[in-house]
Design a protein around this motif. Structure first.
Motif, PDB file in Angstrom:
ATOM      1  N   PHE A 196       0.723  -1.166   0.028  1.00  0.00           N
ATOM      2  CA  PHE A 196      -0.166   0.085   0.059  1.00  0.00           C
ATOM      3  C   PHE A 196       1.227   1.372   0.026  1.00  0.00           C
ATOM      4  O   PHE A 196       1.589   1.380   0.975  1.00  0.00           O
ATOM      5  N   THR A 197       0.719   2.194  -1.098  1.00  0.00           N
ATOM      6  CA  THR A 197       1.328   3.197  -0.921  1.00  0.00           C
ATOM      7  C   THR A 197       0.460   4.336  -1.293  1.00  0.00           C
ATOM      8  O   THR A 197      -0.554   4.325  -2.061  1.00  0.00           O
ATOM      9  N   MET A 198       0.657   5.577  -0.588  1.00  0.00           N
ATOM     10  CA  MET A 198      -0.108   6.838  -0.921  1.00  0.00           C
ATOM     11  C   MET A 198       0.584   7.992  -1.183  1.00  0.00           C
ATOM     12  O   MET A 198       1.526   8.401  -0.864  1.00  0.00           O
ATOM     13  N   THR A 199      -0.118   8.702  -2.226  1.00  0.00           N
ATOM     14  CA  THR A 199       0.359   9.964  -2.820  1.00  0.00           C
ATOM     15  C   THR A 199      -0.376  10.970  -3.174  1.00  0.00           C
ATOM     16  O   THR A 199      -1.790  10.718  -2.964  1.00  0.00           O
ATOM     17  N   SER A 218       4.759  11.674  -1.751  1.00  0.00           N
ATOM     18  CA  SER A 218       4.440  10.421  -0.869  1.00  0.00           C
ATOM     19  C   SER A 218       4.136  10.700   0.410  1.00  0.00           C
ATOM     20  O   SER A 218       4.836  11.500   0.993  1.00  0.00           O
ATOM     21  N   TYR A 219       3.063   9.784   1.045  1.00  0.00           N
ATOM     22  CA  TYR A 219       2.771   9.909   2.583  1.00  0.00           C
ATOM     23  C   TYR A 219       2.518   8.496   3.161  1.00  0.00           C
ATOM     24  O   TYR A 219       2.093   7.564   2.110  1.00  0.00           O
ATOM     25  N   THR A 226       6.658   5.493  10.325  1.00  0.00           N
ATOM     26  CA  THR A 226       7.563   6.142   9.459  1.00  0.00           C
ATOM     27  C   THR A 226       7.944   5.799   8.028  1.00  0.00           C
ATOM     28  O   THR A 226       8.256   6.585   7.314  1.00  0.00           O
ATOM     29  N   GLU A 227       7.657   4.430   7.765  1.00  0.00           N
ATOM     30  CA  GLU A 227       7.740   4.182   6.206  1.00  0.00           C
ATOM     31  C   GLU A 227       6.683   4.453   5.596  1.00  0.00           C
ATOM     32  O   GLU A 227       5.599   4.435   5.744  1.00  0.00           O
ATOM     33  N   PRO A 228       6.901   4.904   4.315  1.00  0.00           N
ATOM     34  CA  PRO A 228       6.055   5.551   3.490  1.00  0.00           C
ATOM     35  C   PRO A 228       5.121   4.301   2.700  1.00  0.00           C
ATOM     36  O   PRO A 228       4.034   4.476   2.435  1.00  0.00           O
ATOM     37  N   ASN A 229       5.572   3.213   2.526  1.00  0.00           N
ATOM     38  CA  ASN A 229       4.656   1.850   2.351  1.00  0.00           C
ATOM     39  C   ASN A 229       4.199   0.973   3.470  1.00  0.00           C
ATOM     40  O   ASN A 229       5.205   0.934   4.402  1.00  0.00           O
ATOM     41  N   GLU A 230       3.255   0.317   3.089  1.00  0.00           N
ATOM     42  CA  GLU A 230       3.028  -0.748   3.935  1.00  0.00           C
ATOM     43  C   GLU A 230       2.598  -2.072   3.434  1.00  0.00           C
ATOM     44  O   GLU A 230       2.030  -1.944   2.452  1.00  0.00           O
ATOM     45  N   LEU A 231       3.342  -3.063   3.995  1.00  0.00           N
ATOM     46  CA  LEU A 231       3.065  -4.494   3.279  1.00  0.00           C
ATOM     47  C   LEU A 231       2.169  -5.210   4.088  1.00  0.00           C
ATOM     48  O   LEU A 231       2.465  -5.319   5.273  1.00  0.00           O
TER      49      LEU A 231
END
Length: 282
Positions: A196-199, A218-219, A226-231
């Motif tokens: 999951f990535t959000m921009t 990126s958010y 703190t990590e921009p992406n979530e797996l």
């Protein structure tokens, strides 16, 4: 152990691997426990990839998983109250998109991204109820000819002579030529990896040219991280997103955020990514 390095523990029929048991592939890339016919996976079984723990527990045919997903779908249940609220927020955002931006205004202004380009949309306000939805691994069958359409065409031909001298009736609703079957949730699989990535599009001043540009920022998917992406991983074909909320801060304001869900499973053919527009207002 076989000549090629494979391992098998279970019953045998003559010299071929036929029966039920546990099979470990060469180089131990995956494990399979279940039924085998002439060395091929056939019938009920459980496959586990040692690369990423992807699991499929269900029917196998001719050494392959019988039903695999071919698309990801955004699934969200909404109450009538939620629908009414989001319809109102959609109308508000549409008005904002029509308003002209003031380039002389010093305050930070949001880029009015056209959310209509996205099939999946969520309208939300700061302080509102948590956002909840599923990303589900589905099998979508191919469209097929509409039998009702074909039947109507035949009926038209047969009744053409009879209807010739009668007053014309208003045409009934036209039947579609093709029908698309409902997608099937593939509950046999688990541990499909989803990233999951959000921009968000934002105005940015180019230091070299002094010109204003629109860039993609990126958010974090969840602000506490703190990590921009979530797996995340699926369970029985479903990845549940619960308690998703955002807090208004100096750096995180209202606007149209784009959440991209990418299939990051290494052991399987990745499914096409999906995008979800999250339109946040005050």
């Amino acid at each position: 152990m076989g000549a090629n390095g494979d391992e098998y523990q279970g019953t045998l029929s003559k010299t071929a691997i036929t029966g039920a048991g546990k099979y470990v592939s060469e180089e131990k890339k995956f494990e399979y426990e279940g039924e085998l016919v002439d060395g091929l996976r056939e019938g009920k079984g459980r496959y586990v990839s040692t690369l990423d723990n992807y699991t499929y527990e269900g029917n196998f045919k001719a050494d392959t998983m019988e039903l695999l997903p071919n698309k990801l779908l955004f699934i969200r249940a909404m109450t009538e109250e939620q629908k009414k609220f989001e319809d109102g927020k959609a109308a508000e955002y549409a008005k904002k998109k029509k308003a002209k931006r003031d380039p002389k205004k010093k305050e930070k202004q949001q880029v009015m991204t056209d959310e209509e380009q996205f099939e999946n949309k969520v309208y939300w306000s700061f302080g509102g109820q948590p956002i909840e939805f599923n990303v589900e691994a589905m099998f979508q069958g191919e469209p097929y000819p509409n039998p009702a359409k074909e039947l109507k065409e035949e009926e038209k031909k047969e009744s053409k002579a009879k209807e010739k001298n009668k007053p014309k009736k208003k045409d009934a609703k036209e039947e579609p030529d093709m029908l698309t079957p409902d997608p099937i949730l593939v509950t046999a699989e688990s541990n499909r990896h989803l990233l999951f990535t959000m921009t968000k599009e934002e105005y940015h001043k180019n230091e070299e040219t002094d010109a204003e540009e629109i860039i993609e920022v990126s958010y974090p998917f969840r602000q506490a991280q703190t990590e921009p992406n979530e797996l995340m991983v699926t369970q029985n074909g479903i990845c549940e997103i619960k308690d998703l909320v955002f807090e208004k801060t100096e750096s995180f304001d209202e606007g149209c955020y784009v959440l991209t869900v990418t299939d990051a499973t290494q052991s399987q053919k990745p499914l096409d990514p999906i995008k979800i527009a999250i339109i946040i207002s005050s």
